[in-house]
Design a protein around this motif. Structure first.
Motif, PDB file in Angstrom:
ATOM      1  N   VAL A   1       0.835  -1.202   0.000  1.00 38.19           N
ATOM      2  CA  VAL A   1       0.000   0.000   0.000  1.00 38.19           C
ATOM      3  C   VAL A   1       0.871   1.253   0.000  1.00 38.19           C
ATOM      4  O   VAL A   1       0.597   2.216  -0.734  1.00 38.19           O
ATOM      5  N   ILE A   2       1.930   1.262   0.782  1.00 34.44           N
ATOM      6  CA  ILE A   2       2.835   2.418   0.816  1.00 34.44           C
ATOM      7  C   ILE A   2       3.525   2.593  -0.532  1.00 34.44           C
ATOM      8  O   ILE A   2       3.625   3.714  -1.043  1.00 34.44           O
ATOM      9  N   ALA A   3       3.986   1.496  -1.130  1.00 32.28           N
ATOM     10  CA  ALA A   3       4.635   1.577  -2.439  1.00 32.28           C
ATOM     11  C   ALA A   3       3.660   2.090  -3.499  1.00 32.28           C
ATOM     12  O   ALA A   3       4.028   2.903  -4.355  1.00 32.28           O
ATOM     13  N   THR A   4       2.429   1.643  -3.442  1.00 30.48           N
ATOM     14  CA  THR A   4       1.421   2.103  -4.392  1.00 30.48           C
ATOM     15  C   THR A   4       1.142   3.594  -4.204  1.00 30.48           C
ATOM     16  O   THR A   4       0.984   4.333  -5.170  1.00 30.48           O
ATOM     17  N   ALA A   5       1.094   4.041  -2.965  1.00 26.55           N
ATOM     18  CA  ALA A   5       0.854   5.450  -2.684  1.00 26.55           C
ATOM     19  C   ALA A   5       1.972   6.316  -3.260  1.00 26.55           C
ATOM     20  O   ALA A   5       1.709   7.377  -3.856  1.00 26.55           O
ATOM     21  N   PHE A   6       3.204   5.886  -3.115  1.00 27.91           N
ATOM     22  CA  PHE A   6       4.320   6.642  -3.691  1.00 27.91           C
ATOM     23  C   PHE A   6       4.276   6.584  -5.214  1.00 27.91           C
ATOM     24  O   PHE A   6       4.557   7.575  -5.895  1.00 27.91           O
ATOM     25  N   TYR A   7       3.942   5.437  -5.771  1.00 24.56           N
ATOM     26  CA  TYR A   7       3.893   5.280  -7.219  1.00 24.56           C
ATOM     27  C   TYR A   7       2.815   6.163  -7.845  1.00 24.56           C
ATOM     28  O   TYR A   7       3.008   6.722  -8.926  1.00 24.56           O
ATOM     29  N   LEU A   8       1.689   6.289  -7.190  1.00 25.62           N
ATOM     30  CA  LEU A   8       0.589   7.103  -7.713  1.00 25.62           C
ATOM     31  C   LEU A   8       0.669   8.557  -7.241  1.00 25.62           C
ATOM     32  O   LEU A   8      -0.282   9.319  -7.453  1.00 25.62           O
ATOM     33  N   ASP A   9       1.765   8.932  -6.611  1.00 19.62           N
ATOM     34  CA  ASP A   9       1.989  10.301  -6.130  1.00 19.62           C
ATOM     35  C   ASP A   9       0.913  10.787  -5.177  1.00 19.62           C
ATOM     36  O   ASP A   9       0.422  11.913  -5.272  1.00 19.62           O
ATOM     37  N   TRP A  10       0.522   9.957  -4.236  1.00 21.96           N
ATOM     38  CA  TRP A  10      -0.414  10.377  -3.220  1.00 21.96           C
ATOM     39  C   TRP A  10       0.276  11.129  -2.094  1.00 21.96           C
ATOM     40  O   TRP A  10      -0.368  11.804  -1.317  1.00 21.96           O
TER      41      TRP A  10
END
Length: 52
Positions: free
Chosen positions: A42-51
């Motif tokens: 979830v953290i990696a996805t948040a960084f990837y999607l620029d959240w």
């Protein structure tokens, strides 16, 4: 009061959540590892999607 881990030497204890054996240790470890992997995903996805 309910105890968390049952002592394997005491057969009279009835109020417990987990037993002190290999299955319980493996199961709890497996669940903790899976939860950590999910949190990291979830953290990696948040960084990837620029959240952040």
């Amino acid at each position: 009061m309910t105890k968390i881990v049952k002592d394997s030497d005491n057969e009279q204890e009835r109020d417990y959540i987990f037993q002190d054996n290999k299955k319980t240790v493996f199961g709890a470890s497996f669940i903790v590892v899976i939860l950590v992997i999910l949190v990291l995903a979830v953290i990696a996805t948040a960084f990837y999607l620029d959240w952040f």
